[in-house]
Design a protein around this motif. Sequence first.
Motif, PDB file in Angstrom:
ATOM      1  N   GLU A 139       0.823  -1.212   0.000  1.00 44.24           N
ATOM      2  CA  GLU A 139       0.000   0.000   0.000  1.00 44.24           C
ATOM      3  C   GLU A 139       0.863   1.270   0.000  1.00 44.24           C
ATOM      4  O   GLU A 139       0.369   2.360  -0.231  1.00 44.24           O
ATOM      5  CB  GLU A 139      -0.918   0.004   1.232  1.00 44.24           C
ATOM      6  CG  GLU A 139      -1.963  -1.106   1.196  1.00 44.24           C
ATOM      7  CD  GLU A 139      -2.618  -1.319   2.550  1.00 44.24           C
ATOM      8  OE1 GLU A 139      -2.538  -0.416   3.410  1.00 44.24           O
ATOM      9  OE2 GLU A 139      -3.200  -2.394   2.746  1.00 44.24           O
ATOM     10  N   PHE A 140       2.163   1.122   0.297  1.00 44.53           N
ATOM     11  CA  PHE A 140       3.055   2.287   0.319  1.00 44.53           C
ATOM     12  C   PHE A 140       3.617   2.530  -1.080  1.00 44.53           C
ATOM     13  O   PHE A 140       4.410   1.738  -1.588  1.00 44.53           O
ATOM     14  CB  PHE A 140       4.202   2.057   1.315  1.00 44.53           C
ATOM     15  CG  PHE A 140       3.777   2.158   2.749  1.00 44.53           C
ATOM     16  CD1 PHE A 140       3.997   3.323   3.478  1.00 44.53           C
ATOM     17  CD2 PHE A 140       3.140   1.094   3.376  1.00 44.53           C
ATOM     18  CE1 PHE A 140       3.599   3.417   4.805  1.00 44.53           C
ATOM     19  CE2 PHE A 140       2.732   1.185   4.698  1.00 44.53           C
ATOM     20  CZ  PHE A 140       2.961   2.348   5.416  1.00 44.53           C
ATOM     21  N   LYS A 141       3.198   3.657  -1.689  1.00 47.98           N
ATOM     22  CA  LYS A 141       3.564   3.919  -3.088  1.00 47.98           C
ATOM     23  C   LYS A 141       5.055   4.225  -3.251  1.00 47.98           C
ATOM     24  O   LYS A 141       5.642   3.974  -4.303  1.00 47.98           O
ATOM     25  CB  LYS A 141       2.726   5.090  -3.634  1.00 47.98           C
ATOM     26  CG  LYS A 141       1.236   4.787  -3.694  1.00 47.98           C
ATOM     27  CD  LYS A 141       0.893   3.771  -4.808  1.00 47.98           C
ATOM     28  CE  LYS A 141      -0.476   3.149  -4.589  1.00 47.98           C
ATOM     29  NZ  LYS A 141      -0.443   1.767  -4.080  1.00 47.98           N
ATOM     30  N   ASP A 142       5.697   4.782  -2.200  1.00 47.78           N
ATOM     31  CA  ASP A 142       7.105   5.174  -2.311  1.00 47.78           C
ATOM     32  C   ASP A 142       8.063   3.984  -2.278  1.00 47.78           C
ATOM     33  O   ASP A 142       9.214   4.100  -2.675  1.00 47.78           O
ATOM     34  CB  ASP A 142       7.472   6.132  -1.165  1.00 47.78           C
ATOM     35  CG  ASP A 142       6.767   7.466  -1.324  1.00 47.78           C
ATOM     36  OD1 ASP A 142       6.934   8.081  -2.388  1.00 47.78           O
ATOM     37  OD2 ASP A 142       6.034   7.871  -0.401  1.00 47.78           O
ATOM     38  N   ILE A 143       7.571   2.862  -1.771  1.00 49.61           N
ATOM     39  CA  ILE A 143       8.447   1.691  -1.666  1.00 49.61           C
ATOM     40  C   ILE A 143       8.488   0.968  -3.013  1.00 49.61           C
ATOM     41  O   ILE A 143       7.469   0.523  -3.525  1.00 49.61           O
ATOM     42  CB  ILE A 143       7.961   0.741  -0.547  1.00 49.61           C
ATOM     43  CG1 ILE A 143       8.002   1.468   0.806  1.00 49.61           C
ATOM     44  CG2 ILE A 143       8.811  -0.522  -0.504  1.00 49.61           C
ATOM     45  CD1 ILE A 143       7.428   0.690   1.957  1.00 49.61           C
ATOM     46  N   GLU A 144       9.703   0.880  -3.581  1.00 46.84           N
ATOM     47  CA  GLU A 144       9.861   0.273  -4.906  1.00 46.84           C
ATOM     48  C   GLU A 144       9.924  -1.252  -4.809  1.00 46.84           C
ATOM     49  O   GLU A 144       9.408  -1.959  -5.658  1.00 46.84           O
ATOM     50  CB  GLU A 144      11.150   0.781  -5.579  1.00 46.84           C
ATOM     51  CG  GLU A 144      11.301   2.305  -5.614  1.00 46.84           C
ATOM     52  CD  GLU A 144      10.352   2.967  -6.613  1.00 46.84           C
ATOM     53  OE1 GLU A 144       9.941   2.284  -7.563  1.00 46.84           O
ATOM     54  OE2 GLU A 144      10.024   4.160  -6.414  1.00 46.84           O
ATOM     55  N   LYS A 145      10.590  -1.731  -3.773  1.00 48.71           N
ATOM     56  CA  LYS A 145      10.777  -3.181  -3.641  1.00 48.71           C
ATOM     57  C   LYS A 145      10.839  -3.569  -2.161  1.00 48.71           C
ATOM     58  O   LYS A 145      11.358  -2.817  -1.338  1.00 48.71           O
ATOM     59  CB  LYS A 145      12.086  -3.585  -4.340  1.00 48.71           C
ATOM     60  CG  LYS A 145      12.051  -4.979  -4.959  1.00 48.71           C
ATOM     61  CD  LYS A 145      13.382  -5.309  -5.620  1.00 48.71           C
ATOM     62  CE  LYS A 145      14.184  -6.238  -4.735  1.00 48.71           C
ATOM     63  NZ  LYS A 145      15.597  -6.311  -5.048  1.00 48.71           N
ATOM     64  N   ILE A 146      10.297  -4.733  -1.858  1.00 48.49           N
ATOM     65  CA  ILE A 146      10.351  -5.245  -0.483  1.00 48.49           C
ATOM     66  C   ILE A 146      11.125  -6.555  -0.530  1.00 48.49           C
ATOM     67  O   ILE A 146      10.873  -7.393  -1.402  1.00 48.49           O
ATOM     68  CB  ILE A 146       8.935  -5.544   0.058  1.00 48.49           C
ATOM     69  CG1 ILE A 146       7.993  -4.356  -0.185  1.00 48.49           C
ATOM     70  CG2 ILE A 146       8.974  -5.916   1.524  1.00 48.49           C
ATOM     71  CD1 ILE A 146       6.608  -4.780  -0.593  1.00 48.49           C
ATOM     72  N   LEU A 157      14.156   2.241  -1.869  1.00 51.41           N
ATOM     73  CA  LEU A 157      13.590   3.563  -2.138  1.00 51.41           C
ATOM     74  C   LEU A 157      14.406   4.218  -3.251  1.00 51.41           C
ATOM     75  O   LEU A 157      15.548   3.819  -3.503  1.00 51.41           O
ATOM     76  CB  LEU A 157      13.643   4.426  -0.872  1.00 51.41           C
ATOM     77  CG  LEU A 157      12.920   3.872   0.362  1.00 51.41           C
ATOM     78  CD1 LEU A 157      13.301   4.670   1.600  1.00 51.41           C
ATOM     79  CD2 LEU A 157      11.411   3.881   0.176  1.00 51.41           C
ATOM     80  N   LYS A 158      13.818   5.242  -3.908  1.00 49.69           N
ATOM     81  CA  LYS A 158      14.556   5.975  -4.958  1.00 49.69           C
ATOM     82  C   LYS A 158      15.834   6.554  -4.355  1.00 49.69           C
ATOM     83  O   LYS A 158      15.811   7.164  -3.285  1.00 49.69           O
ATOM     84  CB  LYS A 158      13.673   7.101  -5.502  1.00 49.69           C
ATOM     85  CG  LYS A 158      12.519   6.590  -6.350  1.00 49.69           C
ATOM     86  CD  LYS A 158      12.536   7.231  -7.740  1.00 49.69           C
ATOM     87  CE  LYS A 158      11.667   6.466  -8.716  1.00 49.69           C
ATOM     88  NZ  LYS A 158      10.243   6.447  -8.348  1.00 49.69           N
TER      89      LYS A 158
END
Length: 292
Positions: A228-235, A255-256
Amino acid sequence: MFKFKDVREAEKAEAVVSIIINVALWVIRLIAGILLNSIALITDAWHGLSDALTSLGVLIFSKIASKPPDKEHPFGHGRAADLGSFLIGIMLFIIGFYFLYDGIQGLMTEREIVYSYLGLSLIVTVITIFIKIFNYLYAQKLGKDYNSNLCKTDALHHKLDALVTAVVVVGLSMYYFFNIPKMDSILTIFVSSLIIYEGGETVYGIANILMDKNFEDISEEIKSILKEFKDIEKISDIRVRSIGSYYYVELNISLKKDMKLSRAHEISDKVEDELKKRIPQILEVHIHEEPL
Ligand SMILES: [Zn+2]
Ligand SMILES: [Zn+2]
């Protein structure tokens, strides 16, 4: 009676209720046994008192687990609850084998039927069984509601006691009314095998917790929340372990790479708060940030 501040308070309640019940049953059966001149009841009374021991173990280990972190134990003392559950589980395992041995021996030897169980002392024994069943259900409910292994293992003990006592009554009644012998031994073998199986399963589960086995289901839940967190690119690398009924989480987020440190930190804080809010059993979250 069912609502508590945390898992440790629930364990304390379970232990106190069990100890009171077992001491009360000891007094009732001892007095009834002496008045009715029933050796069986007196023997049961003393066995019943020893049942309070595992509940005393629950009380002690839960008390240690409730201590806040200190200099020697910066991760807190929650492991005491896991260790205590493991030891009680092993003890149950041994008691299960003892009853199994007892049942097999009863099957092979000519035993004198304890007639003193019949009549008035039967009523006392049946009341005992019902109180023990209540004790089992209460411990089981707290164990489930609060994810407490101490309560769950103690519940297993109450179940064993209730079943073993019930089996004696059923077995003797079958002999008395229908002249079917040795049913108490056969049923004891059945009940103790069940407890050995369940005890083994419990000990295995707690051993996994002590080995820091990953909690896949919690990991999946965390993954879906983080999406749900748009800023997170990859987990990646979500690791979940359980210490004293609480989850400790470690994970990586990408993150970027040109994102400001203050913004990255803000996101991590939000992730931590959200995870703790949605999965209340999470006590700590450690997040490592990767630039992408
Ligand atoms: Zn017992
Ligand atoms: Zn300490």
